[in-house]
Write a protein that holds these residues in place. Structure first.
Motif: not given
Length: 342
Positions: A187, A160-161, A164, A232-233, A227
Protein backbone atom coordinates in the motif's frame (compact mmCIF):
# COMPACT_ATOMS: atom_id res chain seq x y z
CA UNK A 1 10.30 -19.66 39.17
CA UNK A 2 9.21 -16.03 39.42
CA UNK A 3 6.04 -14.63 37.93
CA UNK A 4 4.46 -11.17 37.84
CA UNK A 5 0.87 -11.29 39.07
CA UNK A 6 -1.73 -8.56 38.98
CA UNK A 7 -3.04 -9.31 42.46
CA UNK A 8 -5.64 -6.57 42.54
CA UNK A 9 -6.52 -3.38 40.73
CA UNK A 10 -3.35 -1.36 40.00
CA UNK A 11 -1.09 -3.67 41.99
CA UNK A 12 1.51 -6.10 40.60
CA UNK A 13 3.43 -8.50 42.82
CA UNK A 14 6.31 -10.84 42.07
CA UNK A 15 5.36 -14.33 43.22
CA UNK A 16 7.18 -17.63 43.15
CA UNK A 17 5.44 -20.63 41.63
CA UNK A 18 6.36 -24.07 40.40
CA UNK A 19 7.67 -24.52 36.87
CA UNK A 20 4.73 -25.93 34.85
CA UNK A 21 4.53 -29.67 34.23
CA UNK A 22 4.33 -30.57 30.57
CA UNK A 23 1.55 -32.44 28.82
CA UNK A 24 2.71 -34.84 26.12
CA UNK A 25 2.19 -32.35 23.27
CA UNK A 26 3.63 -29.33 25.07
CA UNK A 27 6.97 -27.55 25.23
CA UNK A 28 8.44 -25.59 28.11
CA UNK A 29 9.67 -22.18 26.98
CA UNK A 30 12.24 -20.04 28.75
CA UNK A 31 10.77 -16.58 28.31
CA UNK A 32 13.26 -14.13 26.85
CA UNK A 33 10.85 -11.26 26.16
CA UNK A 34 7.16 -10.79 26.87
CA UNK A 35 5.33 -7.77 25.49
CA UNK A 36 2.94 -5.58 27.46
CA UNK A 37 -0.36 -5.14 25.58
CA UNK A 38 -3.24 -2.72 25.97
CA UNK A 39 -5.49 -5.60 27.01
CA UNK A 40 -3.06 -6.29 29.88
CA UNK A 41 -3.61 -2.68 30.94
CA UNK A 42 -7.37 -3.33 31.01
CA UNK A 43 -6.63 -6.20 33.39
CA UNK A 44 -4.44 -3.84 35.46
CA UNK A 45 -7.46 -1.51 35.73
CA UNK A 46 -9.71 -4.50 36.56
CA UNK A 47 -11.75 -3.44 33.55
CA UNK A 48 -11.24 -6.40 31.22
CA UNK A 49 -14.40 -8.32 30.28
CA UNK A 50 -13.00 -11.77 31.13
CA UNK A 51 -9.49 -11.32 32.55
CA UNK A 52 -9.75 -10.61 36.27
CA UNK A 53 -7.18 -10.32 39.09
CA UNK A 54 -5.40 -12.20 40.48
CA UNK A 55 -3.82 -13.23 37.19
CA UNK A 56 -0.49 -13.46 35.41
CA UNK A 57 -0.72 -11.11 32.40
CA UNK A 58 1.01 -11.32 29.04
CA UNK A 59 0.34 -13.04 25.72
CA UNK A 60 3.19 -11.77 23.52
CA UNK A 61 6.27 -13.98 23.79
CA UNK A 62 9.64 -14.73 22.29
CA UNK A 63 11.67 -17.44 23.94
CA UNK A 64 13.77 -20.58 23.80
CA UNK A 65 12.56 -24.15 24.23
CA UNK A 66 13.84 -25.57 27.50
CA UNK A 67 12.08 -28.97 27.47
CA UNK A 68 9.71 -30.96 25.25
CA UNK A 69 6.92 -33.43 25.93
CA UNK A 70 7.15 -37.00 24.56
CA UNK A 71 4.67 -36.33 21.73
CA UNK A 72 6.50 -33.24 20.43
CA UNK A 73 7.77 -34.04 16.93
CA UNK A 74 8.94 -30.91 15.15
CA UNK A 75 10.81 -28.88 17.77
CA UNK A 76 13.74 -29.52 20.06
CA UNK A 77 15.43 -28.01 23.09
CA UNK A 78 17.23 -24.80 22.16
CA UNK A 79 14.88 -23.77 19.33
CA UNK A 80 14.06 -20.06 19.28
CA UNK A 81 10.31 -19.56 18.94
CA UNK A 82 7.35 -17.23 19.15
CA UNK A 83 3.86 -18.31 20.20
CA UNK A 84 0.42 -17.83 18.68
CA UNK A 85 -1.25 -17.92 22.05
CA UNK A 86 -4.92 -18.06 20.94
CA UNK A 87 -6.06 -21.69 20.71
CA UNK A 88 -9.47 -22.15 19.01
CA UNK A 89 -11.72 -25.13 19.70
CA UNK A 90 -11.60 -26.36 16.08
CA UNK A 91 -15.17 -27.67 16.26
CA UNK A 92 -17.57 -24.72 16.25
CA UNK A 93 -19.19 -23.26 13.13
CA UNK A 94 -16.67 -20.38 13.10
CA UNK A 95 -13.62 -22.63 13.33
CA UNK A 96 -14.97 -24.88 10.59
CA UNK A 97 -15.46 -21.79 8.40
CA UNK A 98 -11.87 -20.68 9.00
CA UNK A 99 -12.95 -17.84 11.30
CA UNK A 100 -10.94 -19.06 14.28
CA UNK A 101 -10.43 -15.51 15.50
CA UNK A 102 -14.06 -15.32 16.63
CA UNK A 103 -14.27 -18.81 18.13
CA UNK A 104 -16.39 -18.20 21.25
CA UNK A 105 -14.54 -20.78 23.36
CA UNK A 106 -10.95 -20.24 22.26
CA UNK A 107 -8.32 -20.36 24.98
CA UNK A 108 -5.96 -17.40 25.30
CA UNK A 109 -2.88 -16.75 27.40
CA UNK A 110 -3.29 -14.52 30.41
CA UNK A 111 -6.77 -15.79 31.20
CA UNK A 112 -8.37 -18.25 33.60
CA UNK A 113 -7.72 -21.09 31.14
CA UNK A 114 -4.08 -20.43 30.25
CA UNK A 115 -1.20 -18.96 32.19
CA UNK A 116 0.09 -15.57 31.10
CA UNK A 117 3.62 -15.01 29.87
CA UNK A 118 5.01 -12.64 32.53
CA UNK A 119 7.01 -15.53 33.95
CA UNK A 120 10.40 -17.15 33.67
CA UNK A 121 8.94 -20.28 32.03
CA UNK A 122 5.64 -21.12 30.33
CA UNK A 123 4.18 -24.25 28.77
CA UNK A 124 2.31 -24.20 25.44
CA UNK A 125 1.19 -26.80 22.88
CA UNK A 126 3.67 -27.46 20.10
CA UNK A 127 1.09 -26.45 17.47
CA UNK A 128 1.26 -22.84 18.70
CA UNK A 129 4.96 -22.45 17.86
CA UNK A 130 6.69 -20.62 15.03
CA UNK A 131 10.45 -20.73 14.58
CA UNK A 132 12.57 -17.58 14.68
CA UNK A 133 15.36 -17.63 12.12
CA UNK A 134 18.99 -17.55 13.24
CA UNK A 135 20.40 -14.05 13.35
CA UNK A 136 17.02 -12.41 14.04
CA UNK A 137 16.73 -10.31 17.20
CA UNK A 138 14.50 -11.97 19.79
CA UNK A 139 13.43 -8.51 20.89
CA UNK A 140 12.11 -7.92 17.40
CA UNK A 141 10.58 -11.41 17.37
CA UNK A 142 8.52 -10.46 20.44
CA UNK A 143 6.51 -8.14 18.17
CA UNK A 144 5.02 -11.18 16.36
CA UNK A 145 1.65 -11.25 18.12
CA UNK A 146 0.74 -7.55 17.73
CA UNK A 147 2.17 -7.57 14.20
CA UNK A 148 -0.16 -10.45 13.33
CA UNK A 149 -3.06 -8.18 14.30
CA UNK A 150 -1.71 -5.62 11.86
CA UNK A 151 -1.89 -8.23 9.12
CA UNK A 152 -5.42 -9.19 10.15
CA UNK A 153 -6.46 -5.55 9.90
CA UNK A 154 -5.14 -5.45 6.36
CA UNK A 155 -6.95 -8.72 5.61
CA UNK A 156 -10.16 -6.79 6.38
CA UNK A 157 -9.08 -4.23 3.77
CA UNK A 158 -7.82 -6.72 1.21
CA UNK A 159 -10.39 -5.57 -1.37
CA UNK A 160 -8.67 -2.20 -1.71
CA UNK A 161 -6.32 -1.44 -4.55
CA UNK A 162 -2.76 -0.95 -3.30
CA UNK A 163 -2.78 2.67 -4.50
CA UNK A 164 -5.96 3.50 -2.55
CA UNK A 165 -5.07 5.89 0.32
CA UNK A 166 -5.45 4.61 3.89
CA UNK A 167 -5.70 6.49 7.18
CA UNK A 168 -4.78 5.14 10.60
CA UNK A 169 -6.52 6.95 13.45
CA UNK A 170 -4.36 6.26 16.49
CA UNK A 171 -0.68 5.40 16.04
CA UNK A 172 -0.02 3.42 19.18
CA UNK A 173 1.34 -0.10 18.89
CA UNK A 174 -1.60 -1.48 16.91
CA UNK A 175 -1.78 1.51 14.60
CA UNK A 176 1.94 1.25 13.92
CA UNK A 177 1.92 -2.49 13.22
CA UNK A 178 -1.01 -1.90 10.85
CA UNK A 179 1.18 0.68 9.11
CA UNK A 180 4.06 -1.81 8.90
CA UNK A 181 1.76 -4.50 7.51
CA UNK A 182 0.21 -2.10 4.97
CA UNK A 183 3.58 -0.94 3.69
CA UNK A 184 4.93 -4.49 3.50
CA UNK A 185 1.89 -5.47 1.42
CA UNK A 186 2.51 -2.66 -1.03
CA UNK A 187 0.00 0.00 0.00
CA UNK A 188 1.58 3.22 -1.17
CA UNK A 189 -0.24 6.00 0.71
CA UNK A 190 -0.86 5.73 4.44
CA UNK A 191 -1.69 8.69 6.70
CA UNK A 192 -1.34 8.66 10.48
CA UNK A 193 -3.40 10.67 12.96
CA UNK A 194 -2.60 10.91 16.66
CA UNK A 195 -2.40 13.42 19.50
CA UNK A 196 1.07 12.16 20.53
CA UNK A 197 3.87 13.73 18.49
CA UNK A 198 6.32 10.98 19.45
CA UNK A 199 4.04 8.34 17.97
CA UNK A 200 3.67 10.36 14.80
CA UNK A 201 7.46 10.66 14.53
CA UNK A 202 7.72 6.86 14.68
CA UNK A 203 4.95 6.53 12.09
CA UNK A 204 6.95 8.66 9.68
CA UNK A 205 10.07 6.59 10.37
CA UNK A 206 8.06 3.49 9.46
CA UNK A 207 6.90 4.92 6.16
CA UNK A 208 3.77 6.98 6.78
CA UNK A 209 3.12 9.30 3.84
CA UNK A 210 2.15 12.15 6.18
CA UNK A 211 0.99 12.54 9.78
CA UNK A 212 -1.43 14.92 11.47
CA UNK A 213 -2.03 15.92 15.09
CA UNK A 214 -5.69 16.92 15.68
CA UNK A 215 -4.66 19.01 18.69
CA UNK A 216 -2.66 21.35 16.45
CA UNK A 217 -4.37 21.23 13.08
CA UNK A 218 -7.60 20.38 11.32
CA UNK A 219 -6.55 16.80 10.70
CA UNK A 220 -9.73 15.73 8.89
CA UNK A 221 -9.46 18.62 6.46
CA UNK A 222 -5.75 17.91 6.00
CA UNK A 223 -6.45 14.32 4.95
CA UNK A 224 -9.18 15.46 2.57
CA UNK A 225 -6.84 18.02 1.05
CA UNK A 226 -4.08 15.44 0.68
CA UNK A 227 -6.48 13.12 -1.15
CA UNK A 228 -7.86 15.74 -3.52
CA UNK A 229 -11.06 16.07 -1.52
CA UNK A 230 -11.99 12.41 -1.93
CA UNK A 231 -10.89 10.98 1.42
CA UNK A 232 -9.35 7.60 2.20
CA UNK A 233 -10.64 4.34 0.81
CA UNK A 234 -9.73 2.52 4.01
CA UNK A 235 -9.63 3.94 7.53
CA UNK A 236 -8.30 2.03 10.54
CA UNK A 237 -9.59 3.15 13.94
CA UNK A 238 -7.40 2.08 16.86
CA UNK A 239 -8.29 4.84 19.33
CA UNK A 240 -11.57 6.04 20.79
CA UNK A 241 -12.91 9.11 22.54
CA UNK A 242 -14.32 12.50 21.66
CA UNK A 243 -15.32 12.86 18.03
CA UNK A 244 -12.94 10.20 16.66
CA UNK A 245 -15.64 8.08 15.05
CA UNK A 246 -17.40 11.07 13.46
CA UNK A 247 -14.07 12.39 12.20
CA UNK A 248 -13.18 8.97 10.78
CA UNK A 249 -16.40 8.97 8.74
CA UNK A 250 -15.64 12.50 7.56
CA UNK A 251 -12.10 11.83 6.32
CA UNK A 252 -13.12 8.62 4.52
CA UNK A 253 -14.28 8.49 0.92
CA UNK A 254 -17.67 7.47 -0.42
CA UNK A 255 -18.03 3.69 -0.07
CA UNK A 256 -14.93 3.56 2.09
CA UNK A 257 -14.35 0.72 4.54
CA UNK A 258 -13.64 1.66 8.16
CA UNK A 259 -12.10 -0.99 10.40
CA UNK A 260 -12.65 -0.53 14.13
CA UNK A 261 -10.50 -2.26 16.76
CA UNK A 262 -11.10 -0.79 20.22
CA UNK A 263 -13.23 -3.06 22.38
CA UNK A 264 -15.35 -0.86 24.60
CA UNK A 265 -18.47 -1.68 26.54
CA UNK A 266 -19.26 2.02 26.87
CA UNK A 267 -21.92 3.62 24.64
CA UNK A 268 -20.44 5.81 21.92
CA UNK A 269 -21.86 8.87 20.26
CA UNK A 270 -21.19 9.74 16.64
CA UNK A 271 -22.79 11.47 13.68
CA UNK A 272 -23.59 8.62 11.30
CA UNK A 273 -24.85 10.80 8.42
CA UNK A 274 -21.66 10.40 6.39
CA UNK A 275 -21.66 6.62 6.96
CA UNK A 276 -25.18 6.28 5.53
CA UNK A 277 -25.12 8.98 2.86
CA UNK A 278 -21.74 7.83 1.56
CA UNK A 279 -22.52 4.11 1.69
CA UNK A 280 -19.50 3.56 3.88
CA UNK A 281 -18.92 0.29 5.72
CA UNK A 282 -17.96 0.15 9.40
CA UNK A 283 -16.65 -3.29 10.37
CA UNK A 284 -15.18 -4.77 13.52
CA UNK A 285 -11.80 -6.46 13.74
CA UNK A 286 -10.83 -8.97 16.40
CA UNK A 287 -7.92 -11.33 16.81
CA UNK A 288 -6.17 -13.20 14.03
CA UNK A 289 -6.31 -16.27 11.83
CA UNK A 290 -3.31 -18.55 11.47
CA UNK A 291 -2.13 -17.00 8.20
CA UNK A 292 -1.87 -13.59 9.90
CA UNK A 293 0.62 -14.98 12.40
CA UNK A 294 2.54 -16.75 9.64
CA UNK A 295 2.71 -13.47 7.70
CA UNK A 296 4.01 -11.68 10.79
CA UNK A 297 6.72 -14.25 11.41
CA UNK A 298 7.66 -14.11 7.75
CA UNK A 299 8.27 -10.38 7.97
CA UNK A 300 10.22 -10.78 11.22
CA UNK A 301 12.41 -13.50 9.71
CA UNK A 302 13.09 -11.26 6.71
CA UNK A 303 15.13 -9.02 9.01
CA UNK A 304 12.74 -6.06 9.19
CA UNK A 305 13.84 -3.56 11.84
CA UNK A 306 11.19 -3.28 14.57
CA UNK A 307 13.52 -1.31 16.81
CA UNK A 308 11.55 1.97 16.55
CA UNK A 309 8.55 0.30 18.23
CA UNK A 310 10.45 -0.91 21.30
CA UNK A 311 10.80 1.95 23.77
CA UNK A 312 11.45 0.05 27.01
CA UNK A 313 12.94 -3.28 28.09
CA UNK A 314 12.42 -3.91 31.81
CA UNK A 315 13.14 -6.85 34.13
CA UNK A 316 10.28 -8.85 35.58
CA UNK A 317 10.80 -7.11 38.92
CA UNK A 318 9.78 -3.79 37.33
CA UNK A 319 6.43 -5.02 36.00
CA UNK A 320 4.59 -2.56 38.25
CA UNK A 321 6.59 0.29 36.74
CA UNK A 322 5.88 -1.03 33.25
CA UNK A 323 2.14 -0.80 33.80
CA UNK A 324 2.44 2.65 35.36
CA UNK A 325 4.44 3.84 32.36
CA UNK A 326 1.71 2.62 30.02
CA UNK A 327 -1.03 4.23 32.08
CA UNK A 328 0.55 7.55 33.05
CA UNK A 329 2.76 8.15 29.98
CA UNK A 330 5.43 9.91 32.03
CA UNK A 331 7.69 9.54 29.00
CA UNK A 332 7.25 8.44 25.39
CA UNK A 333 6.02 4.83 25.35
CA UNK A 334 5.03 2.49 22.55
CA UNK A 335 6.03 -1.13 23.22
CA UNK A 336 7.37 -2.29 26.58
CA UNK A 337 9.07 -5.68 26.75
CA UNK A 338 9.47 -7.58 30.00
CA UNK A 339 12.71 -9.58 30.11
CA UNK A 340 12.78 -12.27 32.84
CA UNK A 341 14.44 -13.15 35.14
CA UNK A 342 14.37 -10.53 37.89
Amino acid sequence: MNTAVIVEKHQVAIQETAIPELKDDEVLIKVLYAGLCGSDVHLFHDAHPFRKPPMIPGHELAGEIAAVGPAVRHHRVGDRVVVNHAIPCGECRYCKAGQVNICPTKIVAGSANMMGFFAEYVNVPERTLYTVALGISMQHAAIAEPLSIGFHIMRRLAHLDRDEPIAIVGTGTIGLVALIAAKSLGYTTVYGLDTMDYNLDIARQLGATATFNPLREQATEAVLQATGGLGTGGTIITAMGGSILTDAFALSSLQATLVMLPMTAQPMEANFFRLVSGEQSLIGCRGIVEQDFADAVGLINSGYDFGPLITHILPLSESQRAFELMVNRMEPVIKILIAPPL
